[in-house]
Motif scaffolding. Structure first.
Motif, PDB file in Angstrom:
ATOM      1  N   HIS A 160       0.845  -1.204   0.000  1.00 41.78           N
ATOM      2  CA  HIS A 160       0.000   0.000   0.000  1.00 41.78           C
ATOM      3  C   HIS A 160       0.872   1.242   0.000  1.00 41.78           C
ATOM      4  CE1 HIS A 160      -2.980  -2.896   1.995  1.00 41.78           C
ATOM      5  NE2 HIS A 160      -3.185  -2.868   0.688  1.00 41.78           N
ATOM      6  N   TYR A 161       0.986   1.832  -1.168  1.00 40.17           N
ATOM      7  CA  TYR A 161       1.820   3.024  -1.300  1.00 40.17           C
ATOM      8  C   TYR A 161       0.983   4.312  -1.219  1.00 40.17           C
ATOM      9  CZ  TYR A 161       5.743   0.078  -2.987  1.00 40.17           C
ATOM     10  OH  TYR A 161       6.768  -0.827  -3.109  1.00 40.17           O
ATOM     11  N   GLY A 162      -0.323   4.184  -1.142  1.00 37.50           N
ATOM     12  CA  GLY A 162      -1.175   5.371  -1.081  1.00 37.50           C
ATOM     13  C   GLY A 162      -1.554   5.856  -2.469  1.00 37.50           C
ATOM     14  N   GLU A 163      -2.593   6.695  -2.476  1.00 38.77           N
ATOM     15  CA  GLU A 163      -3.156   7.131  -3.766  1.00 38.77           C
ATOM     16  C   GLU A 163      -2.243   8.041  -4.564  1.00 38.77           C
ATOM     17  OE1 GLU A 163      -7.003   8.776  -3.061  1.00 38.77           O
ATOM     18  OE2 GLU A 163      -7.767   6.818  -2.402  1.00 38.77           O
ATOM     19  N   ASN A 164      -1.326   8.717  -3.867  1.00 41.33           N
ATOM     20  CA  ASN A 164      -0.470   9.678  -4.567  1.00 41.33           C
ATOM     21  C   ASN A 164       0.669   9.024  -5.330  1.00 41.33           C
ATOM     22  OD1 ASN A 164      -2.006  11.721  -3.593  1.00 41.33           O
ATOM     23  ND2 ASN A 164      -0.773  11.955  -1.727  1.00 41.33           N
ATOM     24  N   VAL A 165       0.818   7.737  -5.147  1.00 38.01           N
ATOM     25  CA  VAL A 165       1.939   7.071  -5.823  1.00 38.01           C
ATOM     26  C   VAL A 165       1.462   6.479  -7.147  1.00 38.01           C
ATOM     27  CG1 VAL A 165       3.694   5.283  -5.639  1.00 38.01           C
ATOM     28  CG2 VAL A 165       3.129   6.681  -3.655  1.00 38.01           C
TER      29      VAL A 165
END
Ligand SMILES: C[S+](C)CC[C@H](N)C(=O)O
Ligand SMILES: N[C@@H](CCS)C(=O)O
Ligand SMILES: [Zn+2]
Length: 323
Positions: free
Chosen positions: A147-152
């Motif tokens: 889970h790298y987050g939505e900004n990645v």
């Protein structure tokens, strides 16, 4: 053409080894056994700054144990990581280059030494430049969550990997080893980057898995392997730093999903606590069990077998004797 020649080098090595080559074991683990303090945002790569001679010693120990492929110290060596330590871009790039040089020097020195011994059973080893995932750089355990987050985005991951890849390629390793990739987006970024940069060195891409079925992100390996299967740059796909008891099932799965060679180098079975930055005791497998596993993995078709975190030269020696 160059890519084909370099891939042939790996193919020849696998043939010489009787169909299955031995990858080395836990690099960071062996550094720690020698007393290195790696509880650091750069993890094992901190030794590039603090103790490059120890890096060479660890490579030599794995070569002596029978590794046919040594993986460099660059897993968590990144330009932004070095910059946040106050190093310059030039210094950071020269440390990346050094990670390859140290492994090449160890390989050459070892090969020169054993070549003089008649009847030795070693092969001239290949050097694989380690490219740890974005999650490894984050140093928050996200190589095991995906889970790298939505900004990645895809582009962000390509930008993260681009310059390090260029510098490592320029340093002249035999192979590239993308390690602990936890999701499809990053696998795709790596493949696209290899093509965009016209890289002429064969690569393997290894995923982690925390359930023995899927990538840590929850995506199926069918999805994750899709961009890899189409790429000429990718020689092998597989799993690293997942528990060994998952590997048999995962080889069977991968064999149905790809024609690429399969590479597996699991950890000892202990589980990494990304917050506490320590290995938690769990079902843990020793050298004898690795020896038995390795035969099974080879029989199932794996072409590259080794160990990852918490395995040591004695694990690699057991695998090498067995294979
Ligand atoms: C393969 S994990 C044990 C490597 C270390 C992790 N990226 C960290 O820095 O916490
Ligand atoms: N090859 C890495 C570990 C990957 S999980 C190292 O030991 O530095
Ligand atoms: Zn590992």
């Amino acid at each position: 053409m160059v890519l084909e020649k370099k891939s042939a080098l790996l193919e020849d090595l696998i043939k010489k080894c009787g169909g299955c080559a031995v990858v080395d074991g836990g690099f960071a683990t062996q550094l720690e056994i020698h007393g290195a303090a790696i509880n650091d945002p750069l993890w094992s790569a901190v030794s590039l700054i603090k103790n490059p001679e120890l890096i060479k010693r660890v490579h030599m120990e794995y070569l002596e144990a029978g590794a046919d492929i040594v993986v460099t110290s660059s897993y968590q060596a990144t330009i932004p990581g070095f910059l946040s330590r106050g190093l310059s871009i030039e210094e950071s790039e020269s440390l990346l280059q050094k990670s390859v040089e140290l492994a090449v020097e160890a390989r050459d020195r070892f090969w020169e030494k054993v070549s003089k011994v008649s009847g030795h059973s070693y092969n001239r080893a290949l050097v694989a430049a380690s490219i740890g995932s974005y999650g490894a750089y984050l140093a928050d355990g996200s190589e095991y969550s995906g889970h790298y987050g939505e900004n990645v985005s895809l582009d962000k991951l390509k930008d993260f990997h681009r310059r390090r890849l260029q510098v490592l390629v320029e340093a002249g390793p035999d192979l590239l080893a993308f390690e602990t990739i936890p999701n499809k987006l990053e696998a795709q970024a790596c493949v696209e980057l290899l093509e965009e940069e016209k890289v002429q060195i064969p690569a393997w891409i290894c995923f982690t898995s925390v359930d023995g079925e899927k990538a840590p992100s929850g995506e199926s390996f069918e999805e994750c392997l899709e961009p890899l299967n189409k790429s000429n740059n990718i020689y092998a796909v597989g799993i690293n730093c997942a528990p060994p008891q998952f590997i048999e099932n995962l080889i069977r799965k991968f064999a149905k999903l790809t024609k690429k060679a399969i590479v597996v180098y699991p950890n000892s079975g202990e589980v990494w606590d990304g917050k506490a930055k320590q290995w938690l005791p769990s079902q843990c497998f020793g050298d004898d069990e690795f020896e038995m596993f390795a035969t099974k993995w080879r029989d199932l078709g794996a072409k590259l077998i080794g160990g990852c975190c918490r395995t040591t030269p004695s694990t690699i020696n057991a695998i090498s004797r067995d294979l």
